[in-house]
Design a protein around this motif. Structure first.
Motif, PDB file in Angstrom:
ATOM      1  N   UNK A  53     -23.700  26.912 -17.887  1.00  0.00           N
ATOM      2  CA  UNK A  53     -22.630  27.681 -17.011  1.00  0.00           C
ATOM      3  C   UNK A  53     -23.493  28.939 -16.808  1.00  0.00           C
ATOM      4  N   UNK A  54     -23.117  30.196 -16.871  1.00  0.00           N
ATOM      5  CA  UNK A  54     -23.677  31.129 -16.694  1.00  0.00           C
ATOM      6  C   UNK A  54     -23.574  32.494 -17.443  1.00  0.00           C
ATOM      7  N   UNK A  55     -24.105  33.389 -17.633  1.00  0.00           N
ATOM      8  CA  UNK A  55     -23.980  34.550 -18.783  1.00  0.00           C
ATOM      9  C   UNK A  55     -23.462  35.622 -17.873  1.00  0.00           C
ATOM     10  N   UNK A  56     -22.774  36.377 -18.511  1.00  0.00           N
ATOM     11  CA  UNK A  56     -21.791  37.352 -17.942  1.00  0.00           C
ATOM     12  C   UNK A  56     -21.920  38.663 -18.907  1.00  0.00           C
ATOM     13  N   UNK A  57     -21.399  39.837 -18.220  1.00  0.00           N
ATOM     14  CA  UNK A  57     -21.224  40.953 -19.083  1.00  0.00           C
ATOM     15  C   UNK A  57     -19.461  41.091 -19.539  1.00  0.00           C
ATOM     16  N   UNK A  58     -19.726  41.591 -20.598  1.00  0.00           N
ATOM     17  CA  UNK A  58     -18.131  41.884 -20.934  1.00  0.00           C
ATOM     18  C   UNK A  58     -17.461  42.816 -20.308  1.00  0.00           C
TER      19      UNK A  58
ATOM     20  N   UNK B  82     -10.112  29.232 -13.480  1.00  0.00           N
ATOM     21  CA  UNK B  82     -11.160  29.471 -14.251  1.00  0.00           C
ATOM     22  C   UNK B  82     -12.394  29.996 -13.355  1.00  0.00           C
ATOM     23  N   UNK B  83     -12.300  29.284 -12.238  1.00  0.00           N
ATOM     24  CA  UNK B  83     -13.491  29.590 -11.091  1.00  0.00           C
ATOM     25  C   UNK B  83     -13.358  31.206 -10.837  1.00  0.00           C
ATOM     26  N   UNK B  84     -12.142  31.794 -10.777  1.00  0.00           N
ATOM     27  CA  UNK B  84     -11.761  33.083 -10.102  1.00  0.00           C
ATOM     28  C   UNK B  84     -12.395  33.957 -11.199  1.00  0.00           C
ATOM     29  N   UNK B  85     -11.906  33.588 -12.383  1.00  0.00           N
ATOM     30  CA  UNK B  85     -12.208  34.578 -13.508  1.00  0.00           C
ATOM     31  C   UNK B  85     -13.703  34.527 -13.765  1.00  0.00           C
ATOM     32  N   UNK B  86     -14.580  33.513 -13.500  1.00  0.00           N
ATOM     33  CA  UNK B  86     -15.859  33.895 -13.299  1.00  0.00           C
ATOM     34  C   UNK B  86     -16.388  34.972 -12.203  1.00  0.00           C
ATOM     35  N   UNK B  87     -15.937  34.558 -11.092  1.00  0.00           N
ATOM     36  CA  UNK B  87     -16.240  35.156  -9.718  1.00  0.00           C
ATOM     37  C   UNK B  87     -16.087  36.762  -9.897  1.00  0.00           C
ATOM     38  N   UNK B  88     -14.938  37.035 -10.479  1.00  0.00           N
ATOM     39  CA  UNK B  88     -14.366  38.346 -10.326  1.00  0.00           C
ATOM     40  C   UNK B  88     -15.254  39.426 -11.343  1.00  0.00           C
ATOM     41  N   UNK B  89     -15.875  38.611 -12.294  1.00  0.00           N
ATOM     42  CA  UNK B  89     -16.704  39.810 -13.336  1.00  0.00           C
ATOM     43  C   UNK B  89     -18.326  39.191 -12.970  1.00  0.00           C
ATOM     44  N   UNK B  90     -18.595  38.478 -11.772  1.00  0.00           N
ATOM     45  CA  UNK B  90     -19.943  38.070 -11.904  1.00  0.00           C
ATOM     46  C   UNK B  90     -20.740  39.151 -10.986  1.00  0.00           C
ATOM     47  N   UNK B  91     -21.771  39.621 -11.650  1.00  0.00           N
ATOM     48  CA  UNK B  91     -22.849  40.775 -10.673  1.00  0.00           C
ATOM     49  C   UNK B  91     -23.034  40.181  -9.460  1.00  0.00           C
ATOM     50  N   UNK B  92     -23.361  38.929  -9.226  1.00  0.00           N
ATOM     51  CA  UNK B  92     -23.894  38.447  -8.057  1.00  0.00           C
ATOM     52  C   UNK B  92     -22.761  38.365  -6.924  1.00  0.00           C
TER      53      UNK B  92
END
Length: 309
Positions: free
Chosen positions: A1-6, A186-196
């Protein structure tokens, strides 16, 4: 998947249709989630608290100073409430001001549907209100992400739960991007916390069918059922968005008739349910390993989904 910051994510509207799966996924990812609510005794809110969320009860969410106080230490403010005229024009600007005052790093307004940024002024009154809010966000200097999910299966795949017949609209050869509500969460949870995704739009684009393809699959999947079919032409929709009244006649939803036909015009006549602009990132490119929980083809083969039960 991808790594993210808490991160610390404040959610307004956590108990709603989009907010519930989104909040569940934020918690599953390990973020610190603060559920803002007017009623801390709400059953869904209590469930989130058991999962590790903090509950922030705010009786008056239109008090900018109080909201700013409650938002201190928050990285992301997510607004997952229905995008009514009052919410978009009156309430979200207050939350935006509070977020700026509190030093929130990213503001996520209520979108989760058609690609407002690609829509022209005047195409639909709902989208004009949202475009005005966008300008306030940009002028404020706060970081932002706009999530465009395409359609939710329940409303965009033909079925008999919201209509008495199988209904199609406008240009039936337009590509219609739709996703299951759990995949949206699920995808929105990834996206709103993704630095990119900071200061970008994110377009969900895992599933796409035309309306003609959808109807053909229903006929194939249920050959013995005598469906009734109804079609609203592009000409009818174009006229209705200007002439319909302010009554609310839809079986599901709170939009007025005029607002709803404006939405139909954008989605089924000019084809802006999804769009891929220079400021838009594709979810399939951001999260190429993601596997959707259900495809449109699977939903259209499910009798429980198609019929009013």
């Amino acid at each position: 998947m991808y790594t993210f910051r808490k991160q610390v994510v404040a959610v307004i509207g956590a108990t709603g249709q989009v907010g519930t799966p989104l909040t569940n996924n934020l918690l599953a990812l390990g973020h610190e989630v603060r559920v803002f609510t007017r009623d801390s005794k709400n059953e869904k809110v209590a469930t989130f608290e058991k999962q590790g969320a903090s509950v922030v009860e705010v009786k008056n969410m239109t008090n900018v100073d109080l909201m700013a106080q409650k938002l201190e230490g928050v990285d992301v403010l997510l607004c997952a409430v229905p995008g009514s005229k009052q919410i978009v024009t009156e309430v979200e600007p207050i939350w935006l001001d509070a977020a700026v005052k509190a030093g929130v790093k990213r503001f996520i307004p209520t979108e989760f549907g058609s690609h407002t940024r690609a829509i022209n002024w005047g195409d639909g009154v709902v989208f004009d209100h949202k475009k005005e809010l966008h300008q306030k966000i940009f002028d404020s200097g706060i970081g932002w992400t706009l999530i465009y999910t395409g359609g939710i299966f329940d409303y965009f795949l033909p079925n008999l739960r919201f209509f008495r017949s199988i209904v199609t609209f406008g240009d039936c050869e337009l590509p219609i991007h739709t996703h299951h509500i759990n995949d949206i969460g699920a995808l929105a949870a990834f996206a709103i916390t993704d630095d990119r995704t900071l200061n970008h739009c994110v377009q969900l684009d895992f599933n796409v069918l035309t309306q003609n393809e959808m109807v053909a699959q229903i006929k194939t999947n249920f050959p013995d059922h005598k469906f009734e079919y109804e079609h609203y032409s592009s000409e009818f929709i174009t006229d209705a968005r200007n002439t319909a009244g302010d009554e609310v006649n839809a079986k599901k939803g709170a939009e007025t008739d005029r607002e709803r036909w404006g939405i139909n015009y954008v989605n089924y006549v000019v084809g802006k349910l999804a769009a891929f602009t220079d400021e838009t990132l594709r979810a399939t490119k951001l999260y190429p390993d993601y596997q959707v929980t259900m495809t449109p083809q699977q939903a259209l083969a499910d009798a429980d989904f198609i019929f009013d039960k």
